[in-house]
Write an enzyme that holds these catalytic residues in place. Structure first.
Site, PDB file in Angstrom:
ATOM      1  N   ASP A 278      31.408  16.445  51.824  1.00 23.69           N
ATOM      2  CA  ASP A 278      32.701  17.145  51.860  1.00 23.69           C
ATOM      3  C   ASP A 278      32.593  18.645  51.621  1.00 23.69           C
ATOM      4  OD1 ASP A 278      33.740  14.197  50.319  1.00 23.69           O
ATOM      5  OD2 ASP A 278      34.376  14.843  52.316  1.00 23.69           O
TER       6      ASP A 278
ATOM      7  N   HIS B  79      27.559  12.900  43.577  1.00 25.87           N
ATOM      8  CA  HIS B  79      27.692  11.673  44.373  1.00 25.87           C
ATOM      9  C   HIS B  79      27.214  10.497  43.538  1.00 25.87           C
ATOM     10  CE1 HIS B  79      27.368   8.849  47.715  1.00 25.87           C
ATOM     11  NE2 HIS B  79      28.177   9.677  48.349  1.00 25.87           N
TER      12      HIS B  79
END
Ligand code: SDX
Length: 438
Positions: free
Chosen positions: A372, A315
């Site tokens: 996700d 991320h």
């Protein structure tokens, strides 16, 4: 947000020495103590610009909507921890919070819900739009164009104040985008479209529109409806991510809300962004076909010469576990237990996570599961088709996009977004007639 004009009066500044000049730049301090150097006068004072590909070190705006601390794994919407909202709120209430800046009173929530119901139907002429798409068209491409088309079917409302018109546009979009997603799915199957029902909540309506049929009524389940509320709460906003930045950038040209949101949907489609939830499941399915052996996938992810990325890992902001992934993992367990189902992909995902989090490459690069990584398992369990996973992300992110677009529109210091560049092309040359070219 602290009043940063005091910063200029002898408070913190940054001293820059460049091109033989020494200048003082004001430092802006956010309400959680994060600091930024205000370089808005840099080019005028020095002729220099800054260079920051991907804007990893650049603050694009001030915002009071969402706070993230990537090192601590903190996520708050209007100051409220996402963990509390996931446990106690609903997606509709959280949407109201993000867009209006406070939790609604019962009267405000009721009025919001009535508007969402009133605007839940889609213009009948839009159905021919849907039915002319190829059956195999990706739902994100359909959704982006359908949302853009809303402006044509629902032009400006005359005679309303700006606030009243915006309230209608916002609730129209929040309600119709959910209905359009379900319509698109039914039409892609050649099934009869199921209309929204006045007696169902936002999330129950979506599940009913997706899965109810005249010959096999869909049995609404409170635990699955709760899971969908939590799923969408977890996706509702995430400060200046790629798709939100697209909404703000397109919105800065003062284009209508639907067009700006359509740009956000398009950006979210990318596999490095919202499209990752579909890519994670496709990766786990490949591992399953490979007998559950994920070592080759980890090896490829670590190979700098291989563009393959471990989907659902890493991320730009979180350098620790994504707090949403922790909650999503629990939702996986709740939904699968309720359905009395085991999903082999969940077992693979958990084993993969365990191995990756002990691998020096992932540890050294601060690569952890993001939102996700587990979200696809929840969606599979709910019966959502894989090619609609990113549509589900988009419906969740819609209130955040709207809140961010609105904040930009309400900003008295609004500016058209137009970055500069460092030119690396040829120096001046001249036109060569075709007969003289090589
Ligand atoms: C979302 O921004 C948001 O808030 C987004 C989001 C939201 O709610 O809006 O949180 C939603 O988009 C989550 C992210 C979903 N995407 C994926 O899961 C795709 C896989 N992840 C990577 O592509 C990547 O981690 C990104 C794109 C998410 C972030 O990448 P960055 O910040 O641009 O970092 P980078 O690509 O420059 O990588 C830095 C290093 C590189 O290694 P070095 O060249 O420095 O040695 O980390 C490595 C990368 O190779 N790396 C990975 C990796 N992610 C980063 N290596 C293997 N697998 C990965 N997944």
């Amino acid at each position: 947000m602290k009043d940063d004009t005091k910063t200029m009066e002898g408070r913190e500044t940054a001293t820059l020495i460049v091109g033989g000049k020494t200048i003082e730049l004001p430092v802006i301090t956010g309400s959680e103590g994060e600091k930024g150097i205000d370089i808005s006068s840099l080019r005028n004072k020095t002729g220099y610009i800054t260079f920051d590909p991907g804007f990893a070190n650049t603050g694009a705006c001030r915002s009071a909507i969402t706070f993230m601390d990537g090192e601590q794994g903190i996520l708050r919407y209007r100051g409220i921890p996402v963990e509390e909202l996931a446990e106690k709120s609903t997606f509709v209430e959280t949407s109201y919070l993000l867009i209006n800046g406070h939790l609604p009173s019962s009267q405000e929530l009721n009025g919001f819900s009535v508007l969402l119901n009133d605007h839940s139907l889609v213009h009948e002429d839009m159905r021919t739009f849907f039915s002319n798409y190829p059956r195999e068209a990706h739902p994100m491409g359909i959704l982006s164009s359908m949302v853009n088309a809303l402006r044509s079917f629902y032009p400006r409302l005359e005679g309303l104040s700006r606030v009243e018109e915006l309230n209608v546009q916002v609730t129209r979009l929040l309600s119709k985008m959910r209905t359009m997603a379900a319509m698109s799915y039914k039409i892609s199957l050649g099934h009869m479209v199921v209309y929204p029902r006045q007696d169902l909540s936002y999330c129950a309506n979506f599940l009913n529109m997706m899965f109810n049929t005249p010959v096999k009524p869909y049995a609404l389940d409170d635990d699955l409806i709760r899971a969908l509320n939590v799923f969408w709460i977890l996706h509702a906003d995430h400060e200046q991510n790629c798709s939100t930045s697209a909404v703000r950038l397109v919105g800065s040209a003062r284009v209508n809300l639907y067009a700006a949101i359509s740009a956000g949907i398009t950006a979210l489609w990318g596999p490095l962004h919202g499209g990752a939830n579909q890519a994670v499941i496709e990766m786990l399915e490949k591992i399953q076909i490979n007998g559950g052996d994920f070592e080759p996938f980890i090896a490829r992810a670590k190979d700098r010469n291989d563009p393959f990325r471990l989907m659902g890992f890493g991320h730009r902001v979180y350098k620790t576990y994504d707090p949403r992934a922790l909650i999503m993992k629990k939702v996986c367990d709740i939904v699968l237990a309720k359905l009395n189902r085991k999903d082999p992909l969940l077992d693979i995902a958990m084993r993969l996570e365990e191995v990756a989090l002990k691998d020096p490459y992932f540890v050294d690069h601060n690569l952890y599961p993001n939102v996700d990584f587990y979200s696809g398992i929840v969606l599979r369990a709910l019966g959502i088709p894989t090619n609609m996973f990113t549509v589900m992300f988009a419906i969740g992110r819609l209130p955040g996009w709207i809140a961010q677009w609105k904040e930009d529109h309400d900003d008295p210091n609004w500016k058209l977004v137009r970055p500069r560049q460092i030119y690396t092309g040829p120096e001046q040359t001249h036109y060569v007639p075709i007969e003289k070219r090589g």
